[in-house]
Scaffold this active site. Structure first.
Site, short mmCIF file in Angstrom:
data_model
loop_
_atom_site.label_atom_id
_atom_site.label_comp_id
_atom_site.label_asym_id
_atom_site.label_seq_id
_atom_site.Cartn_x
_atom_site.Cartn_y
_atom_site.Cartn_z
CG HIS A 20 -1.89 -1.14 1.25
ND1 HIS A 20 -3.23 -0.97 1.15
CD2 HIS A 20 -1.69 -2.49 1.33
CE1 HIS A 20 -3.84 -2.16 1.20
NE2 HIS A 20 -2.91 -3.09 1.31
CG ASP A 118 -5.25 1.90 1.59
OD1 ASP A 118 -6.18 1.21 1.13
OD2 ASP A 118 -4.06 1.53 1.58
CB THR A 140 -3.44 -0.53 -3.03
OG1 THR A 140 -3.85 -1.39 -1.97
CG2 THR A 140 -3.23 0.88 -2.49
CD GLN A 352 9.21 -7.50 -6.56
OE1 GLN A 352 9.43 -8.24 -5.60
NE2 GLN A 352 7.99 -7.28 -7.01
CD1 TRP A 370 -2.82 -3.62 -8.24
CD2 TRP A 370 -2.88 -5.54 -9.41
NE1 TRP A 370 -3.23 -3.33 -9.53
CE2 TRP A 370 -3.27 -4.49 -10.27
CE3 TRP A 370 -2.83 -6.85 -9.91
CZ2 TRP A 370 -3.62 -4.70 -11.60
CZ3 TRP A 370 -3.17 -7.06 -11.24
CH2 TRP A 370 -3.56 -5.99 -12.07
CG ASN A 371 2.08 -2.66 -5.21
OD1 ASN A 371 1.88 -1.59 -5.78
ND2 ASN A 371 1.52 -2.98 -4.06
CD GLU A 375 6.76 -3.54 -8.16
OE1 GLU A 375 7.45 -4.52 -7.82
OE2 GLU A 375 6.29 -2.73 -7.34
CB ALA A 390 -6.12 -10.65 0.26
CG ASP A 391 -5.08 -8.67 -3.78
OD1 ASP A 391 -4.64 -9.06 -2.68
OD2 ASP A 391 -4.39 -7.99 -4.56
CD GLN A 392 -1.35 -12.31 -2.17
OE1 GLN A 392 -1.12 -13.49 -1.88
NE2 GLN A 392 -0.98 -11.30 -1.38
N1 UDP Z 1 9.35 -5.74 -2.84
C1 UDP Z 1 10.64 -5.28 -2.87
N2 UDP Z 1 11.63 -6.16 -2.59
C2 UDP Z 1 11.42 -7.45 -2.29
C3 UDP Z 1 10.08 -7.93 -2.30
C4 UDP Z 1 9.07 -7.05 -2.59
O1 UDP Z 1 10.89 -4.10 -3.12
O2 UDP Z 1 12.38 -8.17 -2.03
C5 UDP Z 1 8.27 -4.79 -3.13
C6 UDP Z 1 7.67 -5.03 -4.48
O3 UDP Z 1 8.41 -4.34 -5.46
C7 UDP Z 1 6.23 -4.54 -4.32
C8 UDP Z 1 5.96 -4.71 -2.82
O4 UDP Z 1 7.22 -4.95 -2.21
O5 UDP Z 1 6.15 -3.17 -4.68
C9 UDP Z 1 5.06 -5.88 -2.51
O6 UDP Z 1 3.76 -5.53 -2.82
P1 UDP Z 1 2.72 -6.56 -3.40
O7 UDP Z 1 1.46 -5.84 -3.64
O8 UDP Z 1 3.29 -7.28 -4.56
O9 UDP Z 1 2.56 -7.65 -2.27
P2 UDP Z 1 2.30 -7.59 -0.68
O10 UDP Z 1 3.63 -7.39 -0.05
O11 UDP Z 1 1.36 -6.45 -0.43
O12 UDP Z 1 1.74 -8.93 -0.38
#
Ligand code: UDP
Length: 471
Positions: A20, A118, A140, A352, A370-371, A375, A390-392
């Protein structure tokens, strides 16, 4: 540009979790790069401390503030305790935010004219209404998962939920409009697997989603070419929906106008040495593995994934957060650990976005956050999806079944399947070609004239036209 004295002041308030923060921070970066807006970014005190030391030198134009999340410092704030965080934000943070916003709308410098909240925290909307400050809701998650959340009451009415004990999880669901025949029971948001429909997680996503659609404007981090059909379903229930994503790509498309202000806003320390390791690998050879910031796996699952990846023979870069295993240290059987270390690299946290753009990376084994999904789409890297919660579950279905940019391996964690799927992902041209084509559509959306670009410009105009109501 607005005149002095009428400069908008936007307060951005994310749910306190990495995914988020990341997407809402991109929005902050876009505002300060492209407008004269004052931007305040509100983190939880807990996260502010974790980010603080590494962010200090970067606080040029975004003003960071902190608010308590109401939990004791020692609380793990992990996925399995996420309801504690929601409850505490509502009980303890909400009244403090009310006072903070009252103060900032009267005496802020300049006064806050708009909140971007949010949308999983609907109390932000409520308080904006009370105080008289317009709130734009930012959800998000993907449009497809938001729509699945929105459809939960229909699933309950149709007695699809609760899912009966022993049901065939591959059975398709017919009452999510626009997704008939696509979503199987296993593809519904993870909360839908609860046996009791009064489960707090299931109730929470239903309630927050109902509030989300009441917002005057809803921002989604997605784009028309990816989720246009689902966006149209959501638009039937919402006043204004703006698809302005992928935000990181929109920011990247600004080029030199927008040098990233925050190279890292990670809650964990990034291990950048993995980029040097990637430099030493052949182009298009490495599998990147990360389950995001929240996923927790068991030692057995870790071992199965590791055997599968090692047996595929592919080099890999794998993010193992210190808290990836539930209360245990991530230790592999000795022989496997030796093999794995000879074949790949483990890090605690990776940069990442840079990793995904590295020419050595050929595929991404992801939890379908989702991020991470966006990416990967932007970098043109095909995904092997193992959704956690969740959304995954919905995202991973769309990755394989709609966008064709990867494979969905949800609910299976077996070394033979993992090995087979890794090979299928990286050795077949199909998902790679689709991923490259999708990356092109991302660029079209965020470049001048593209749908997200235009929607973002309209969002800026909306914000300029807002004034806080009389207090
Ligand atoms: N991320 C990162 N380095 C890592 C793992 C994840 O920078 O080693 C970042 C990734 O780029 C993304 C975020 O963490 O922007 C994870 O968000 P996402 O929505 O994919 O999953 P969540 O962590 O919310 O389950």
């Amino acid at each position: 540009m607005g005149e002095s004295g009428a400069v908008p002041h936007v307060l951005i308030f994310p749910f306190p979790a990495q995914g988020h923060i990341n997407s809402m921070l991109k929005l902050a970066e876009l505002f300060v790069s492209l407008t004269n807006f004052h931007v305040t970014f509100l983190n939880s005190e807990h996260n502010h401390k974790r980010l603080g030391l590494r962010a200090d030198s970067l606080l040029e134009r975004v003003h960071f503030e902190a608010i308590t999340d109401g939990l004791p410092e020692c609380h793990p704030r992990s996925a399995d305790r996420i309801m504690d965080l929601f409850d505490s934000l509502k009980a303890r943070t909400k009244p403090i935010f009310r006072e903070m916003l009252r103060e900032k709308a009267k005496r802020g410098e300049p006064p806050v004219t708009c909140v971007i909240g949010d949308a999983i925290l609907s109390f932000i909307l409520e308080i904006g209404e009370e105080v008289g400050v317009p709130v734009i809701a930012f959800r998000t998650v993907s449009a497809c998962s938001l729509w699945a959340y929105f459809s939960i009451p229909w699933l309950i009415d149709a007695r699809v939920l609760p899912i009966p004990e022993g049901a065939d999880m591959d059975q398709t669901v017919t009452c999510v409009p626009g997704m008939e025949g696509l979503l199987r029971l296993r593809d519904l948001p993870s909360f839908c697997r609860e046996r009791d429909i009064s489960n707090p997680g299931l109730q929470l996503v239903q309630n927050e989603t109902r509030h989300t659609v009441k917002a005057r404007t809803l921002i989604l981090n997605t784009f028309e070419a990816l989720e246009g059909q689902t966006l149209n379903q959501i638009r039937k229930h919402c006043k204004t929906v703006r698809a302005i994503g992928p935000l990181h790509a929109l920011l990247r498309a600004q080029g030199p106008k927008a040098p990233p202000l925050f190279p890292s806003m990670s809650l964990w320390l990034e291990d950048r040495s993995c980029l040097t390791w990637l430099d030493s690998q052949a182009p298009g050879s490495v599998l990147y593995v990360s389950f995001g910031s929240y996923t927790v796996i068991s030692r057995r699952q870790l071992t199965e994934f590791c055997y599968g990846i090692v047996n595929s023979g592919k080099p890999f870069l794998w993010v193992i957060r210190p808290d990836l295993l539930d209360g245990e240290e991530a230790v592999l059987p000795e022989e496997l650990a030796l093999q794995a270390e000879a074949q790949g690299r483990f890090v605690k946290w990776a940069p990442q976005e840079e990793v995904l753009h590295h020419p050595a990376v050929v595929g991404f084994l992801t939890h379908s956050g989702w991020n991470s999904t966006l990416e990967s789409l932007e970098a043109g890297v095909p995904m092997l999806c193992w959704s956690f919660f969740a959304d995954q579950q919905v995202n991973s279905r769309f990755v394989e079944g709609v966008w064709g940019v990867g494979l969905d391996m949800k609910d299976v964690c077996d070394r033979v399947v993992v090995e087979h799927k890794v090979r299928e992902l990286v050795e077949n041209e199909g998902p790679r070609r689709a991923a490259r084509a999708m990356a092109e559509r991302v660029r079209e959306s965020v470049n001048p004239g593209g749908s997200s670009f235009m929607e973002f410009e309209e969002l800026i105009d909306d914000i300029r036209s807002m004034r806080a109501c009389t207090l």
